[in-house]
Design an enzyme around this catalytic site. Structure first.
Site, PDB file in Angstrom:
ATOM      1  CG  HIS A 114      -1.733  -1.253   1.424  1.00 22.43           C
ATOM      2  ND1 HIS A 114      -2.873  -1.283   0.636  1.00 22.43           N
ATOM      3  CD2 HIS A 114      -1.552  -2.143   2.329  1.00 22.43           C
ATOM      4  CE1 HIS A 114      -3.651  -2.376   1.077  1.00 22.43           C
ATOM      5  NE2 HIS A 114      -2.539  -3.009   1.986  1.00 22.43           N
TER       6      HIS A 114
HETATM    7  C1  BDR Z   1      -3.204   0.544   5.409  1.00 22.08           C
HETATM    8  O1  BDR Z   1      -3.071   0.080   6.812  1.00 22.08           O
HETATM    9  C2  BDR Z   1      -1.836  -0.495   7.205  1.00 22.08           C
HETATM   10  O2  BDR Z   1      -1.929  -1.520   7.751  1.00 22.08           O
HETATM   11  C3  BDR Z   1      -1.055   0.040   6.149  1.00 22.08           C
HETATM   12  O3  BDR Z   1       0.162   0.295   6.649  1.00 22.08           O
HETATM   13  C4  BDR Z   1      -1.625   0.849   5.199  1.00 22.08           C
HETATM   14  O4  BDR Z   1      -1.210   2.018   5.577  1.00 22.08           O
HETATM   15  C5  BDR Z   1      -3.785  -0.377   4.426  1.00 22.08           C
HETATM   16  O5  BDR Z   1      -5.029  -0.369   4.631  1.00 22.08           O
END
Ligand code: BDR
Ligand code: CA
Length: 314
Positions: free
Chosen positions: A243
């Protein structure tokens, strides 16, 4: 060469946050003014340590790291050890960081930095719940017009949510903060799940990181091999969504993304849909566009950029 873009990284590391920070530190187009930690994937006491671990991994103990909010504005903190492990950065063996944590509070650092630099030059890269950014806006509303842009990983529309059927983790953890931020009139780019679910750290891509002859490449391979296990099971894919580095990729190579300028509202009332990002993709309301929402990404182009840059770290 044109001047590098000054950025502040607000983050809750997290393995994907770690890769995002490494990408920023590996990119001469970006100047990291500071890293502000927030509670999210794991509690604040761990995210600030993790941020320092990553700076040291990149050979940048000179980067200033600040601790911010230990909990969301209204709701109790929800963490994600089930994905990231007990430390938030499970995978490699990490030494205790030697570089100090800055004494100043992260919210004060954000406010001071924006108020003392020329208006309109600083970009905020937001990789976790938006608590620090909302508190900074409440503390000093004048910063809103001084921020060049917020580029945030969060939300999901066509893909739905990843922590509830309706909400993505970062927005769900502090929906009230997100509402403050989206209603502040700041130019925002949102990189939601619709986009990041296409950026999969497949086995072949992880092997590319492992083969890089420096400290960061193999560390990334170890981190992603750990954190992808949960998502691979959940989604049934080869590899997990990577992400947060998509935020830096948007700054470095926006042509990798397809997007639209639309209105985004944050659901803060219904428990069933708490933290949903209500994206007016088809422009069915008269609500003013407040966000550039990314819909898709050239995944191979993204990973080529990432591995190329990480290979340049010491
Ligand atoms: C987001 O949530 C976190 O677990 C990750 O770092 C990312 O920023 C994805 O939904
Ligand atoms: Ca994150």
């Amino acid at each position: 060469m044109t001047k590098p873009l000054p950025i502040i990284i607000d983050t809750d590391p997290g393995q994907d946050d770690a890769v995002a920070i490494l990408l920023a530190l590996a990119s001469p187009e970006l100047e990291v003014l500071g890293i502000t930690a927030v509670a999210g994937n794991v509690p604040l006491a761990l995210t600030e340590i993790n941020a320092r671990r990553i700076c040291e991994l990149a050979g940048r103990p000179d980067i200033r790291v600040f601790a911010g909010a230990a909990r969301p504005i209204l709701r109790p903190l929800k963490t994600a050890e089930h994905v990231h492990g007990q430390t938030g950065l499970d995978g490699p063996v990490w030494p205790e960081p030697k570089m100090p944590l800055q004494k100043q509070h992260a919210v004060d650092f954000i406010v001071d930095t924006l108020m003392t630099h020329e208006a309109g030059i600083i970009t905020l890269c937001v990789l976790g719940p938006m608590t620090n950014i909302a508190l900074a806006l409440i503390r000093e509303p004048k910063i809103a017009s001084r921020i060049k842009r917020i580029v945030a990983m969060g939300g999901g529309y066509f893909e739905g949510g990843n922590i509830t059927p309706a909400a993505e983790f970062n927005i769900y953890v502090d929906p009230h903060a997100a509402r403050v931020v989206f209603e502040a009139g700041i130019p925002i780019t949102l990189v939601p799940l619709d986009c990041t679910h296409q950026a999969l750290s497949t086995a072949a891509r992880i092997e590319k990181f492992r083969g890089i002859k420096n400290k960061s490449g193999p560390a990334i391979a170890a981190m992603l091999s750990f954190s992808e296990r949960f998502d691979e099971q959940k989604y049934g894919t080869d590899g997990a969504p990577l992400h947060d580095p998509c935020v830096m990729a948007w700054l470095l190579k926006p042509e990798l993304f397809q997007s639209r300028d639309v209105n985004v509202g944050i659901e803060c009332e219904s428990e069933l849909t708490m933290g949903a990002t209500v994206v007016d993709w088809w422009r069915v309301t008269k609500r003013k566009p407040n966000t550039t929402v990314c819909r898709s990404i050239n995944a191979q182009g993204f990973f080529d950029l990432l591995t190329g840059r990480i290979a340049g770290l010491p």
